[in-house]
Write an enzyme that holds these catalytic residues in place. Structure first.
Site, mmCIF file in Angstrom:
data_model
loop_
_atom_site.group_PDB
_atom_site.id
_atom_site.type_symbol
_atom_site.label_atom_id
_atom_site.label_comp_id
_atom_site.label_asym_id
_atom_site.label_seq_id
_atom_site.Cartn_x
_atom_site.Cartn_y
_atom_site.Cartn_z
ATOM 1 N N TYR A 86 0.785 -1.229 0.000
ATOM 2 C CA TYR A 86 0.000 0.000 0.000
ATOM 3 C C TYR A 86 0.820 1.283 0.000
ATOM 4 O O TYR A 86 0.255 2.366 -0.059
ATOM 5 C CB TYR A 86 -0.932 0.005 1.218
ATOM 6 C CG TYR A 86 -1.764 -1.246 1.311
ATOM 7 C CD1 TYR A 86 -2.778 -1.495 0.397
ATOM 8 C CD2 TYR A 86 -1.520 -2.200 2.292
ATOM 9 C CE1 TYR A 86 -3.537 -2.649 0.466
ATOM 10 C CE2 TYR A 86 -2.274 -3.367 2.366
ATOM 11 C CZ TYR A 86 -3.279 -3.581 1.455
ATOM 12 O OH TYR A 86 -4.023 -4.733 1.520
ATOM 13 N N ASN A 145 -13.737 1.147 -2.561
ATOM 14 C CA ASN A 145 -12.647 0.214 -2.309
ATOM 15 C C ASN A 145 -13.103 -0.617 -1.122
ATOM 16 O O ASN A 145 -12.933 -0.217 0.022
ATOM 17 C CB ASN A 145 -11.333 0.924 -2.018
ATOM 18 C CG ASN A 145 -10.187 -0.062 -1.859
ATOM 19 O OD1 ASN A 145 -10.400 -1.245 -1.607
ATOM 20 N ND2 ASN A 145 -8.973 0.417 -1.985
ATOM 21 N N HIS A 158 -8.517 -0.417 -6.133
ATOM 22 C CA HIS A 158 -7.621 -1.094 -5.189
ATOM 23 C C HIS A 158 -6.226 -0.528 -5.434
ATOM 24 O O HIS A 158 -5.760 -0.498 -6.577
ATOM 25 C CB HIS A 158 -7.620 -2.608 -5.409
ATOM 26 C CG HIS A 158 -8.947 -3.233 -5.145
ATOM 27 N ND1 HIS A 158 -9.383 -3.536 -3.886
ATOM 28 C CD2 HIS A 158 -9.952 -3.577 -5.997
ATOM 29 C CE1 HIS A 158 -10.594 -4.055 -3.961
ATOM 30 N NE2 HIS A 158 -10.962 -4.088 -5.227
ATOM 31 N N MET A 159 -5.546 -0.093 -4.374
ATOM 32 C CA MET A 159 -4.212 0.484 -4.526
ATOM 33 C C MET A 159 -3.202 -0.546 -4.989
ATOM 34 O O MET A 159 -2.329 -0.243 -5.787
ATOM 35 C CB MET A 159 -3.740 1.122 -3.215
ATOM 36 C CG MET A 159 -4.435 2.416 -2.913
ATOM 37 S SD MET A 159 -3.535 3.473 -1.754
ATOM 38 C CE MET A 159 -3.370 2.451 -0.327
ATOM 39 N N SER A 160 -3.312 -1.764 -4.481
ATOM 40 C CA SER A 160 -2.354 -2.800 -4.864
ATOM 41 C C SER A 160 -2.873 -3.559 -6.078
ATOM 42 O O SER A 160 -4.061 -3.529 -6.388
ATOM 43 C CB SER A 160 -2.136 -3.775 -3.696
ATOM 44 O OG SER A 160 -3.338 -4.459 -3.402
ATOM 45 N N ASP A 198 -24.826 -7.208 -2.596
ATOM 46 C CA ASP A 198 -26.245 -6.986 -2.863
ATOM 47 C C ASP A 198 -26.629 -5.518 -2.735
ATOM 48 O O ASP A 198 -27.441 -5.012 -3.506
ATOM 49 C CB ASP A 198 -27.102 -7.838 -1.925
ATOM 50 C CG ASP A 198 -27.087 -9.314 -2.275
ATOM 51 O OD1 ASP A 198 -26.571 -9.689 -3.357
ATOM 52 O OD2 ASP A 198 -27.589 -10.110 -1.458
#
Length: 152
Positions: free
Chosen positions: A23, A75, A101-103, A88
């Site tokens: 991260y 995220n 998503h950062m990674s 849902d």
């Protein structure tokens, strides 16, 4: 003014204290400051939300639906693959949904990602560190513009 909701999932308030290899060293506060700056540049009203509680997260999705939020950036973190409730709830939205998503989740999970929430996304941005968030905000603003706003 275009309304965009940024939803940070579980443990995101701990960015800057988590695995730096995945991260980076950027903090939760720094990510939000960058997003707020980008929102001003784009003329977008941005609300930032974070929760470590699944029910609270779901309730905020419901609120976004009733408020007719123009786009949602999410995220879900660890909830990406393991919560039908959040999936849902996100499925209820009629506006653009961008998952970030950062990674690089493909590298992180050995080349495969199930992504229960990911299946619902209009678009996905992964693996570009904190920049992922501002790129998603840019994309959300453009999607809203292309659609002429969103009616839910």
């Amino acid at each position: 003014m275009k309304k965009v909701l940024m939803m940070h999932g579980i443990n995101h308030n701990m960015f800057g204290h988590r695995d730096e290899k995945l991260y980076g060293s950027v903090t939760y506060e720094e990510i939000n400051e960058r997003m707020e700056q980008k929102a001003r540049e784009l003329g977008v009203e941005l609300e930032i939300f974070q929760s470590n509680f699944e029910g609270e997260f779901v309730e905020r999705v419901h609120k976004a639906f009733f408020e007719k939020t123009d786009a949602v950036i999410v995220n879900p973190g660890g909830w990406t693959n393991y919560t039908i409730g959040i999936k849902d709830a996100l499925a209820i939205l009629k506006c653009p949904l961008i998952e970030v998503h950062m990674s690089n989740t493909f590298r992180k999970h050995g080349g495969t990602v199930r992504g229960d929430t990911t299946m619902l996304a209009s678009g996905i941005l992964i693996g570009m560190g904190a920049k992922t968030y501002t790129l998603a905000l840019q994309a959300a603003a453009e999607l809203i513009e292309e659609q002429g706003g969103t009616e839910q």
